[in-house]
Design a protein around this motif. Sequence first.
Motif, PDB file in Angstrom:
ATOM      1  N   VAL A 117      58.644  88.722 -10.391  1.00  0.00           N
ATOM      2  CA  VAL A 117      57.917  89.944 -10.751  1.00  0.00           C
ATOM      3  C   VAL A 117      58.884  91.120 -10.724  1.00  0.00           C
ATOM      4  O   VAL A 117      59.677  91.258  -9.786  1.00  0.00           O
ATOM      5  N   LYS A 118      58.841  91.950 -11.763  1.00  0.00           N
ATOM      6  CA  LYS A 118      59.700  93.126 -11.836  1.00  0.00           C
ATOM      7  C   LYS A 118      58.844  94.387 -11.798  1.00  0.00           C
ATOM      8  O   LYS A 118      57.796  94.462 -12.432  1.00  0.00           O
ATOM      9  N   ILE A 119      59.299  95.391 -11.032  1.00  0.00           N
ATOM     10  CA  ILE A 119      58.623  96.687 -10.971  1.00  0.00           C
ATOM     11  C   ILE A 119      59.610  97.748 -11.444  1.00  0.00           C
ATOM     12  O   ILE A 119      60.719  97.858 -10.917  1.00  0.00           O
ATOM     13  N   VAL A 120      59.195  98.510 -12.439  1.00  0.00           N
ATOM     14  CA  VAL A 120      60.011  99.603 -12.966  1.00  0.00           C
ATOM     15  C   VAL A 120      59.303 100.921 -12.670  1.00  0.00           C
ATOM     16  O   VAL A 120      58.120 101.083 -12.976  1.00  0.00           O
ATOM     17  N   PHE A 121      60.023 101.862 -12.064  1.00  0.00           N
ATOM     18  CA  PHE A 121      59.488 103.179 -11.734  1.00  0.00           C
ATOM     19  C   PHE A 121      60.030 104.200 -12.734  1.00  0.00           C
ATOM     20  O   PHE A 121      61.219 104.206 -13.035  1.00  0.00           O
ATOM     21  N   ASP A 122      59.154 105.086 -13.215  1.00  0.00           N
ATOM     22  CA  ASP A 122      59.531 106.043 -14.242  1.00  0.00           C
ATOM     23  C   ASP A 122      59.042 107.435 -13.842  1.00  0.00           C
ATOM     24  O   ASP A 122      57.859 107.630 -13.577  1.00  0.00           O
ATOM     25  N   LYS A 123      59.951 108.403 -13.803  1.00  0.00           N
ATOM     26  CA  LYS A 123      59.584 109.773 -13.439  1.00  0.00           C
ATOM     27  C   LYS A 123      58.598 110.352 -14.447  1.00  0.00           C
ATOM     28  O   LYS A 123      57.655 111.053 -14.088  1.00  0.00           O
ATOM     29  N   SER A 124      58.832 110.058 -15.737  1.00  0.00           N
ATOM     30  CA  SER A 124      57.980 110.581 -16.799  1.00  0.00           C
ATOM     31  C   SER A 124      57.805 112.083 -16.631  1.00  0.00           C
ATOM     32  O   SER A 124      58.786 112.806 -16.513  1.00  0.00           O
ATOM     33  N   THR A 125      56.575 112.591 -16.583  1.00  0.00           N
ATOM     34  CA  THR A 125      56.345 114.029 -16.422  1.00  0.00           C
ATOM     35  C   THR A 125      55.910 114.362 -15.001  1.00  0.00           C
ATOM     36  O   THR A 125      55.171 115.325 -14.766  1.00  0.00           O
ATOM     37  N   GLY A 126      56.343 113.556 -14.045  1.00  0.00           N
ATOM     38  CA  GLY A 126      55.991 113.802 -12.650  1.00  0.00           C
ATOM     39  C   GLY A 126      56.673 115.040 -12.092  1.00  0.00           C
ATOM     40  O   GLY A 126      57.704 115.489 -12.595  1.00  0.00           O
ATOM     41  N   SER A 127      56.104 115.586 -11.032  1.00  0.00           N
ATOM     42  CA  SER A 127      56.670 116.780 -10.399  1.00  0.00           C
ATOM     43  C   SER A 127      57.958 116.481  -9.653  1.00  0.00           C
ATOM     44  O   SER A 127      58.727 117.392  -9.338  1.00  0.00           O
ATOM     45  N   ALA A 128      58.210 115.213  -9.341  1.00  0.00           N
ATOM     46  CA  ALA A 128      59.451 114.796  -8.677  1.00  0.00           C
ATOM     47  C   ALA A 128      59.726 113.351  -9.053  1.00  0.00           C
ATOM     48  O   ALA A 128      58.868 112.668  -9.623  1.00  0.00           O
ATOM     49  N   ALA A 129      60.933 112.887  -8.741  1.00  0.00           N
ATOM     50  CA  ALA A 129      61.315 111.516  -9.088  1.00  0.00           C
ATOM     51  C   ALA A 129      60.753 110.524  -8.078  1.00  0.00           C
ATOM     52  O   ALA A 129      60.676 110.811  -6.888  1.00  0.00           O
ATOM     53  N   PRO A 130      60.347 109.330  -8.534  1.00  0.00           N
ATOM     54  CA  PRO A 130      59.894 108.291  -7.605  1.00  0.00           C
ATOM     55  C   PRO A 130      60.997 107.955  -6.605  1.00  0.00           C
ATOM     56  O   PRO A 130      62.170 107.908  -6.961  1.00  0.00           O
ATOM     57  N   ASN A 131      60.617 107.713  -5.370  1.00  0.00           N
ATOM     58  CA  ASN A 131      61.624 107.366  -4.369  1.00  0.00           C
ATOM     59  C   ASN A 131      61.016 106.527  -3.258  1.00  0.00           C
ATOM     60  O   ASN A 131      59.802 106.398  -3.140  1.00  0.00           O
ATOM     61  N   VAL A 132      61.905 105.934  -2.470  1.00  0.00           N
ATOM     62  CA  VAL A 132      61.507 105.264  -1.237  1.00  0.00           C
ATOM     63  C   VAL A 132      61.930 106.156  -0.088  1.00  0.00           C
ATOM     64  O   VAL A 132      63.106 106.526   0.015  1.00  0.00           O
ATOM     65  N   THR A 133      60.997 106.519   0.751  1.00  0.00           N
ATOM     66  CA  THR A 133      61.292 107.367   1.907  1.00  0.00           C
ATOM     67  C   THR A 133      61.214 106.529   3.180  1.00  0.00           C
ATOM     68  O   THR A 133      60.239 105.816   3.406  1.00  0.00           O
ATOM     69  N   PHE A 134      62.259 106.607   3.972  1.00  0.00           N
ATOM     70  CA  PHE A 134      62.318 105.863   5.232  1.00  0.00           C
ATOM     71  C   PHE A 134      61.898 106.773   6.380  1.00  0.00           C
ATOM     72  O   PHE A 134      62.269 107.942   6.426  1.00  0.00           O
ATOM     73  N   TYR A 135      61.125 106.248   7.297  1.00  0.00           N
ATOM     74  CA  TYR A 135      60.794 107.018   8.494  1.00  0.00           C
ATOM     75  C   TYR A 135      61.007 106.137   9.718  1.00  0.00           C
ATOM     76  O   TYR A 135      60.556 104.996   9.764  1.00  0.00           O
ATOM     77  N   PRO A 136      61.735 106.631  10.712  1.00  0.00           N
ATOM     78  CA  PRO A 136      62.096 105.803  11.876  1.00  0.00           C
ATOM     79  C   PRO A 136      60.920 105.619  12.827  1.00  0.00           C
ATOM     80  O   PRO A 136      60.038 106.465  12.931  1.00  0.00           O
ATOM     81  N   SER A 137      60.912 104.509  13.503  1.00  0.00           N
ATOM     82  CA  SER A 137      59.898 104.264  14.525  1.00  0.00           C
ATOM     83  C   SER A 137      60.349 104.857  15.849  1.00  0.00           C
ATOM     84  O   SER A 137      61.511 105.234  16.032  1.00  0.00           O
ATOM     85  N   ASP A 138      59.434 104.954  16.758  1.00  0.00           N
ATOM     86  CA  ASP A 138      59.745 105.448  18.097  1.00  0.00           C
ATOM     87  C   ASP A 138      60.215 104.263  18.939  1.00  0.00           C
ATOM     88  O   ASP A 138      59.512 103.760  19.801  1.00  0.00           O
ATOM     89  N   LYS A 139      61.441 103.822  18.675  1.00  0.00           N
ATOM     90  CA  LYS A 139      61.937 102.618  19.334  1.00  0.00           C
ATOM     91  C   LYS A 139      62.113 102.794  20.837  1.00  0.00           C
ATOM     92  O   LYS A 139      62.011 101.845  21.608  1.00  0.00           O
ATOM     93  N   LYS A 140      62.379 104.019  21.251  1.00  0.00           N
ATOM     94  CA  LYS A 140      62.608 104.257  22.670  1.00  0.00           C
ATOM     95  C   LYS A 140      61.336 104.020  23.477  1.00  0.00           C
ATOM     96  O   LYS A 140      61.362 103.368  24.530  1.00  0.00           O
ATOM     97  N   ASN A 141      60.225 104.546  22.977  1.00  0.00           N
ATOM     98  CA  ASN A 141      58.953 104.409  23.693  1.00  0.00           C
ATOM     99  C   ASN A 141      58.159 103.189  23.250  1.00  0.00           C
ATOM    100  O   ASN A 141      57.301 102.710  23.991  1.00  0.00           O
ATOM    101  N   ASN A 142      58.423 102.712  22.062  1.00  0.00           N
ATOM    102  CA  ASN A 142      57.686 101.563  21.555  1.00  0.00           C
ATOM    103  C   ASN A 142      58.632 100.666  20.760  1.00  0.00           C
ATOM    104  O   ASN A 142      58.652 100.690  19.537  1.00  0.00           O
ATOM    105  N   PRO A 143      59.436  99.866  21.446  1.00  0.00           N
ATOM    106  CA  PRO A 143      60.482  99.084  20.768  1.00  0.00           C
ATOM    107  C   PRO A 143      59.939  98.014  19.831  1.00  0.00           C
ATOM    108  O   PRO A 143      60.678  97.480  19.011  1.00  0.00           O
TER     109      PRO A 143
END
Length: 244
Positions: free
Chosen positions: A65-91
Amino acid sequence: MIKTLRYAFVAALMMVAGAVNAQTAKAAKTEKITIEFYDYYKDFEKQGTNKDVVYLSTPLEQGGVKIVFDKSTGSAAPNVTFYPSDKKNNPKVLDKAYVKLFGGDKNNVAGNKMTFSSETKKIVSIRLVGTNSTDWGEFSASAGTVKFEGNEKNSKLTPVWSSDDAKTGVSNVTFTISRSDKDTKANQVRYVRAIVTVLNDASGVNNITVDNAKKGVRYNLAGQRVNESYKGVVIENGKKMIVK
Protein backbone atom coordinates in the motif's frame (compact mmCIF):
# COMPACT_ATOMS: atom_id res chain seq x y z
CA MET A 1 -23.92 -49.92 -19.28
CA ILE A 2 -21.39 -47.91 -21.33
CA LYS A 3 -23.91 -45.12 -21.84
CA THR A 4 -24.50 -44.96 -18.09
CA LEU A 5 -20.78 -44.75 -17.40
CA ARG A 6 -20.44 -41.93 -19.92
CA TYR A 7 -23.13 -39.88 -18.22
CA ALA A 8 -21.51 -40.57 -14.85
CA PHE A 9 -18.21 -39.33 -16.22
CA VAL A 10 -19.82 -36.13 -17.51
CA ALA A 11 -21.47 -35.56 -14.16
CA ALA A 12 -18.14 -36.06 -12.38
CA LEU A 13 -16.44 -33.54 -14.63
CA MET A 14 -19.16 -30.98 -13.98
CA MET A 15 -18.84 -31.53 -10.23
CA VAL A 16 -15.07 -30.98 -10.42
CA ALA A 17 -15.62 -27.76 -12.40
CA GLY A 18 -18.13 -26.54 -9.84
CA ALA A 19 -15.79 -27.36 -6.97
CA VAL A 20 -12.91 -25.47 -8.59
CA ASN A 21 -15.11 -22.44 -9.20
CA ALA A 22 -16.35 -22.59 -5.61
CA GLN A 23 -12.75 -22.66 -4.41
CA THR A 24 -12.00 -19.66 -6.58
CA ALA A 25 -14.89 -17.68 -5.12
CA LYS A 26 -13.56 -18.29 -1.62
CA ALA A 27 -9.96 -17.50 -2.54
CA ALA A 28 -10.31 -13.74 -2.14
CA LYS A 29 -9.58 -13.10 1.53
CA THR A 30 -9.01 -9.86 3.38
CA GLU A 31 -5.79 -8.76 5.03
CA LYS A 32 -5.28 -5.89 7.47
CA ILE A 33 -2.18 -3.74 7.08
CA THR A 34 -1.52 -1.55 10.12
CA ILE A 35 0.72 1.43 9.44
CA GLU A 36 2.12 3.04 12.59
CA PHE A 37 3.37 6.44 11.50
CA TYR A 38 5.93 6.63 14.30
CA ASP A 39 7.44 3.25 13.41
CA TYR A 40 7.66 4.22 9.75
CA TYR A 41 9.11 7.72 10.16
CA LYS A 42 11.17 7.39 13.35
CA ASP A 43 14.46 7.01 11.45
CA PHE A 44 13.80 9.81 8.96
CA GLU A 45 15.86 12.97 9.29
CA LYS A 46 13.81 15.52 11.19
CA GLN A 47 13.51 19.09 9.90
CA GLY A 48 12.48 22.43 11.33
CA THR A 49 13.89 24.67 14.01
CA ASN A 50 12.81 22.41 16.85
CA LYS A 51 13.90 19.23 15.01
CA ASP A 52 10.64 17.41 15.68
CA VAL A 53 9.05 17.51 12.20
CA VAL A 54 9.41 15.46 9.00
CA TYR A 55 7.77 16.99 5.93
CA LEU A 56 5.97 14.42 3.81
CA SER A 57 7.54 14.95 0.39
CA THR A 58 8.05 11.25 -0.41
CA PRO A 59 5.41 8.49 -0.53
CA LEU A 60 4.97 6.03 2.32
CA GLU A 61 4.98 2.39 1.20
CA GLN A 62 4.15 -0.61 3.38
CA GLY A 63 2.64 -4.01 2.68
CA GLY A 64 1.88 -3.18 -0.94
CA VAL A 65 0.00 0.00 0.00
CA LYS A 66 1.32 3.44 -0.94
CA ILE A 67 0.28 6.74 0.68
CA VAL A 68 1.03 10.02 -1.08
CA PHE A 69 0.61 13.33 0.77
CA ASP A 70 -0.06 16.51 -1.21
CA LYS A 71 -0.02 20.08 0.13
CA SER A 72 -2.39 21.21 -2.63
CA THR A 73 -4.07 24.42 -1.38
CA GLY A 74 -3.55 23.64 2.30
CA SER A 75 -2.54 26.32 4.78
CA ALA A 76 0.66 24.36 5.53
CA ALA A 77 2.55 21.34 4.22
CA PRO A 78 1.68 17.83 5.46
CA ASN A 79 4.14 16.61 8.06
CA VAL A 80 4.84 14.09 10.78
CA THR A 81 5.24 15.70 14.18
CA PHE A 82 7.07 13.84 16.93
CA TYR A 83 6.26 14.40 20.59
CA PRO A 84 8.36 12.84 23.38
CA SER A 85 6.90 10.76 26.16
CA ASP A 86 7.50 11.41 29.82
CA LYS A 87 10.06 8.64 30.10
CA LYS A 88 11.38 9.84 33.43
CA ASN A 89 8.05 9.54 35.23
CA ASN A 90 6.48 6.92 33.00
CA PRO A 91 9.15 4.82 31.25
CA LYS A 92 6.56 2.43 29.76
CA VAL A 93 5.22 5.16 27.47
CA LEU A 94 6.99 5.21 24.12
CA ASP A 95 7.81 8.19 21.93
CA LYS A 96 5.00 8.83 19.47
CA ALA A 97 4.32 10.69 16.27
CA TYR A 98 1.32 11.73 14.24
CA VAL A 99 0.68 12.74 10.65
CA LYS A 100 -0.62 16.31 10.59
CA LEU A 101 -2.78 17.47 7.67
CA PHE A 102 -4.15 20.96 7.15
CA GLY A 103 -7.30 22.51 5.73
CA GLY A 104 -7.31 25.22 3.08
CA ASP A 105 -5.42 28.49 3.12
CA LYS A 106 -7.11 31.88 3.38
CA ASN A 107 -8.24 31.74 -0.24
CA ASN A 108 -9.46 28.14 -0.35
CA VAL A 109 -11.62 25.76 1.65
CA ALA A 110 -10.02 22.52 0.39
CA GLY A 111 -6.58 21.77 1.78
CA ASN A 112 -4.13 18.86 1.95
CA LYS A 113 -4.81 15.61 0.10
CA MET A 114 -3.85 12.08 1.08
CA THR A 115 -4.06 9.26 -1.50
CA PHE A 116 -3.99 5.53 -0.68
CA SER A 117 -3.22 3.22 -3.61
CA SER A 118 -1.98 -0.26 -4.46
CA GLU A 119 -0.77 -1.82 -7.70
CA THR A 120 -1.13 -5.39 -6.47
CA LYS A 121 -4.11 -5.36 -4.10
CA LYS A 122 -7.61 -3.93 -3.93
CA ILE A 123 -8.40 -1.64 -1.00
CA VAL A 124 -11.66 -2.40 0.81
CA SER A 125 -11.56 -0.11 3.85
CA ILE A 126 -9.32 2.36 5.69
CA ARG A 127 -9.52 3.29 9.36
CA LEU A 128 -7.56 6.34 10.53
CA VAL A 129 -6.94 6.67 14.25
CA GLY A 130 -6.57 10.27 15.41
CA THR A 131 -5.30 12.02 18.51
CA ASN A 132 -7.49 13.80 21.05
CA SER A 133 -5.99 17.21 20.26
CA THR A 134 -7.43 17.83 16.84
CA ASP A 135 -9.07 20.93 15.41
CA TRP A 136 -11.48 19.15 13.12
CA GLY A 137 -12.34 20.33 9.66
CA GLU A 138 -14.15 18.48 6.89
CA PHE A 139 -12.95 15.09 5.65
CA SER A 140 -14.08 13.81 2.26
CA ALA A 141 -13.21 10.95 -0.09
CA SER A 142 -13.00 10.71 -3.89
CA ALA A 143 -15.06 7.50 -3.82
CA GLY A 144 -16.79 5.22 -1.33
CA THR A 145 -18.32 6.20 2.01
CA VAL A 146 -16.81 7.86 5.08
CA LYS A 147 -18.25 7.36 8.57
CA PHE A 148 -16.86 8.57 11.88
CA GLU A 149 -16.27 6.82 15.18
CA GLY A 150 -15.58 8.56 18.48
CA ASN A 151 -17.17 10.05 21.54
CA GLU A 152 -19.43 13.09 21.57
CA LYS A 153 -16.55 15.49 22.26
CA ASN A 154 -14.41 14.13 19.44
CA SER A 155 -17.12 13.02 17.05
CA LYS A 156 -14.70 12.81 14.11
CA LEU A 157 -11.78 11.29 15.94
CA THR A 158 -11.71 8.15 13.77
CA PRO A 159 -12.82 8.36 10.14
CA VAL A 160 -13.61 4.95 8.65
CA TRP A 161 -13.74 4.73 4.86
CA SER A 162 -15.38 1.84 2.97
CA SER A 163 -15.41 1.09 -0.76
CA ASP A 164 -18.74 0.92 -2.56
CA ASP A 165 -18.22 -2.79 -3.29
CA ALA A 166 -16.47 -4.86 -0.63
CA LYS A 167 -16.03 -7.75 -3.09
CA THR A 168 -13.97 -5.77 -5.59
CA GLY A 169 -12.45 -2.85 -3.63
CA VAL A 170 -10.56 -0.03 -5.35
CA SER A 171 -7.03 0.60 -6.59
CA ASN A 172 -6.87 4.09 -5.07
CA VAL A 173 -8.82 6.63 -3.05
CA THR A 174 -7.99 10.27 -2.25
CA PHE A 175 -8.98 12.07 0.95
CA THR A 176 -9.22 15.86 1.16
CA ILE A 177 -8.95 17.84 4.39
CA SER A 178 -11.01 21.05 4.24
CA ARG A 179 -12.07 23.96 6.35
CA SER A 180 -15.77 24.13 7.17
CA ASP A 181 -15.97 27.42 5.23
CA LYS A 182 -13.77 30.35 4.25
CA ASP A 183 -14.56 32.22 7.46
CA THR A 184 -13.16 29.57 9.78
CA LYS A 185 -9.52 29.16 10.70
CA ALA A 186 -7.35 26.56 9.02
CA ASN A 187 -8.47 23.24 10.46
CA GLN A 188 -6.10 20.33 10.89
CA VAL A 189 -6.30 16.60 11.55
CA ARG A 190 -3.79 14.35 13.30
CA TYR A 191 -3.50 10.59 12.79
CA VAL A 192 -1.24 8.17 14.64
CA ARG A 193 -1.97 5.11 12.48
CA ALA A 194 -3.82 3.85 9.42
CA ILE A 195 -5.42 0.41 9.29
CA VAL A 196 -5.92 -0.64 5.67
CA THR A 197 -8.00 -3.69 4.73
CA VAL A 198 -7.21 -5.17 1.32
CA LEU A 199 -8.36 -8.14 -0.70
CA ASN A 200 -5.64 -10.73 -0.63
CA ASP A 201 -5.54 -14.08 -2.46
CA ALA A 202 -3.84 -16.15 0.21
CA SER A 203 -4.67 -19.58 -1.21
CA GLY A 204 -3.45 -19.07 -4.76
CA VAL A 205 -6.22 -21.24 -6.24
CA ASN A 206 -7.75 -18.45 -8.31
CA ASN A 207 -5.40 -19.29 -11.16
CA ILE A 208 -6.89 -22.80 -11.39
CA THR A 209 -10.29 -21.81 -12.68
CA VAL A 210 -12.22 -23.54 -15.41
CA ASP A 211 -12.61 -20.24 -17.24
CA ASN A 212 -8.83 -19.75 -17.22
CA ALA A 213 -8.06 -23.31 -18.33
CA LYS A 214 -6.25 -23.77 -21.62
CA LYS A 215 -8.74 -23.44 -24.44
CA GLY A 216 -8.85 -26.05 -27.18
CA VAL A 217 -8.37 -29.02 -24.83
CA ARG A 218 -11.33 -31.31 -25.42
CA TYR A 219 -12.43 -34.72 -24.14
CA ASN A 220 -14.99 -37.14 -25.49
CA LEU A 221 -17.62 -38.79 -23.30
CA ALA A 222 -15.22 -41.66 -22.62
CA GLY A 223 -12.78 -39.25 -21.00
CA GLN A 224 -10.27 -39.46 -23.86
CA ARG A 225 -8.52 -36.29 -25.05
CA VAL A 226 -9.43 -35.40 -28.63
CA ASN A 227 -8.30 -32.74 -31.10
CA GLU A 228 -10.35 -29.99 -32.72
CA SER A 229 -11.18 -32.15 -35.73
CA TYR A 230 -13.16 -34.58 -33.57
CA LYS A 231 -16.89 -34.61 -34.34
CA GLY A 232 -19.59 -35.39 -31.81
CA VAL A 233 -20.24 -34.63 -28.14
CA VAL A 234 -17.17 -33.19 -26.39
CA ILE A 235 -16.36 -31.53 -23.08
CA GLU A 236 -14.28 -28.36 -23.15
CA ASN A 237 -13.56 -26.18 -20.08
CA GLY A 238 -16.12 -28.17 -18.10
CA LYS A 239 -18.89 -27.59 -20.65
CA LYS A 240 -20.54 -30.17 -22.87
CA MET A 241 -21.10 -29.26 -26.50
CA ILE A 242 -21.73 -30.87 -29.88
CA VAL A 243 -19.17 -30.41 -32.65
CA LYS A 244 -20.51 -31.03 -36.15
